[in-house]
Design an enzyme around this catalytic site. Structure first.
Site, PDB file in Angstrom:
ATOM      1  N   GLY A 209      10.904 -33.916-108.664  1.00  0.00           N
ATOM      2  CA  GLY A 209      10.277 -35.084-109.295  1.00  0.00           C
ATOM      3  C   GLY A 209       8.823 -34.812-109.604  1.00  0.00           C
ATOM      4  O   GLY A 209       8.390 -33.648-109.631  1.00  0.00           O
ATOM      5  N   ASN A 210       8.063 -35.858-109.857  1.00  0.00           N
ATOM      6  CA  ASN A 210       6.620 -35.682-110.074  1.00  0.00           C
ATOM      7  C   ASN A 210       5.882 -36.926-109.579  1.00  0.00           C
ATOM      8  O   ASN A 210       6.504 -37.901-109.154  1.00  0.00           O
ATOM      9  CB  ASN A 210       6.321 -35.379-111.551  1.00  0.00           C
ATOM     10  CG  ASN A 210       6.782 -36.502-112.456  1.00  0.00           C
ATOM     11  OD1 ASN A 210       6.256 -37.604-112.395  1.00  0.00           O
ATOM     12  ND2 ASN A 210       7.795 -36.223-113.289  1.00  0.00           N
TER      13      ASN A 210
END
Ligand code: C5P
Length: 397
Positions: A209-210
């Protein structure tokens, strides 16, 4: 005559600031509006209906029935008639009743029957304004899509100094004028907004993810909705809530789900603003079971995700606008310009990780907007809500 033909219901509740409502009514009328006043019983203790009806040329509505002839005043009709309901001053008690649906006077029944947008200008003593009950009620009202005009700081009727003074009538008029002029541009426009990160699954418990929080995209969605647009918000996994009835939210997790949702709705949109931080890659294969510790190195092969912006850029019709974002660590402007061309964008919003307070986790952002001709406008560090307003102003200029 900026408010020509506009029908405004002006709600007045029982605060000393009610005397300012008379000036406000007069200013609205001078700007061309037709004003119908609805006042609470305690509002009448502060300003007489005779003064108000003389200014507006219409009998003031306060009771459910007229005492002498038993005429019933229809709050439902007022709800249909109005282009705007403005409640100024709104006391702590009125805010509480509005937030909780306590419809024991004509102002609240009118508010609850209102089809038009509602703007609220609170007025109260500083401690009442600072009380968590007031904060909570204002949050609830915002979640109903109401616009709150923050009270000003200064000397209050109690002679204490603090935040709680109703905004001055001239400033309220300016806000109302601004509201109508912005509404006329975005009203009924269909806008797609992507927001937040995407999660690319590795196994049943892990993902790539980020750090995107979704705050910028959600602020954009709210700003467009407040200005009358019909917003479709395609949101990656975020903990934010949507705060407006004009927003239809579609929750997705992966880039592929975001792509599918966006491609489906884009043909019926006037504009798409692509604010999401979409993962460029996903694991080529997902493990069915949780990957166990052991061995030396775990190699995960990644394959590219589809570029939503570029795909929408290919589908884009002449009457559609496409706005992208670029978060760069180096060669910001030249990279942003390349993206405009590659993705067929009309504008790109550039935010840099090099600016303090700008980017993923902050409530503030510092942006520049670049158009297809390479013209660049730089903005100061502002709240994401104000940045959203700047982006919308530029896009629909
Ligand atoms: O190429 P880059 O990821 O920097 O481009 C950023 C812009 O493209 C953003 O507007 C982002 O929402 C969009 N984008 C997208 N789909 C992707 C990658 C980025 O829509 N797969």
């Amino acid at each position: 005559m900026t408010l020509k033909n506009k029908h405004i219901v002006l709600g007045i509740s029982g605060s000393i600031a009610a005397y300012k409502a008379a000036s406000l009514a007069r200013l609205l009328i001078k700007a061309g509006a037709e004003v119908q006043i609805v006042i609470t019983p305690s509002g009448k203790e502060f300003i007489t209906p005779v003064t108000l009806s003389t200014l507006t040329g219409k009998p003031v509505v306060s009771e459910f029935f007229t005492a002498n002839d038993g005429t019933w005043h229809s709050h439902v009709d007022l709800g249909q008639w109005a282009d705007l309901m403005l409640i100024a001053p709104a006391t702590a008690s009125t805010l509480g009743k509005m937030a909780n649906g306590i419809a024991d006077n004509m102002l609240i029944t009118t508010y609850m029957s209102m089809k038009a947008p509602v703007i609220v200008a609170p007025a109260m003593d500083l401690d009442m304004f600072a009380h968590p009950a007031t904060t909570k009620n204002l949050d609830i009202l915002r979640s109903y899509g109401n616009i709150i005009i923050e009270p000003a700081s200064g000397e209050l009727a109690s002679h204490l100094i603090g935040k709680g003074r109703m905004e001055e009538p001239e400033n309220i008029l300016a806000l109302v004028e601004d509201f109508f002029s912005k509404q006329s541009i975005l009203s009924k426009k269909k806008i797609l907004i992507t927001a937040g990160p995407t999660y690319e699954k590795i196994d049943p418990v892990r993902f790539i993810g980020n750090y995107s929080s979704g705050k910028m995209g959600f602020s954009l969605a709210e700003e467009c909705a407040v200005r009358g647009a019909e917003v479709t918000l395609v949101a990656g996994p975020v903990s934010l809530k949507v705060n407006h009835p004009n927003i239809t939210r579609i929750d997705v997790e992966s880039a592929e789900e975001m792509y599918n949702a966006s491609i489906k709705v884009f043909p019926s949109m006037d504009t798409a603003i692509l604010c999401a931080a979409v993962a460029d890659f996903r694991p080529a294969e997902q493990y069915e079971e949780k990957v166990k510790r052991g061995g030396d190195i775990l190699n995960i092969s990644l394959v590219p995700n589809k570029d939503i912006a570029a795909s929408l850029g290919k589908m884009k019709k002449a009457n559609q606008l496409l706005v992208g974002f670029a978060l760069e660590t180096n060669d910001e402007e030249s990279n942003a310009l390349k993206k405009i061309v590659k993705k067929n964008l009309d504008f790109i919003v550039l935010n840099s990780l090099n600016d303090a307070g700008a980017g993923f986790k902050y409530d503030t952002n510092k942006i520049a907007i670049i158009n297809r001709n390479g013209e660049r406008i730089d903005f100061a560090l502002k709240s994401k809500k104000e940045v959203a307003s700047d982006i919308i102003d530029e896009t629909f200029r």
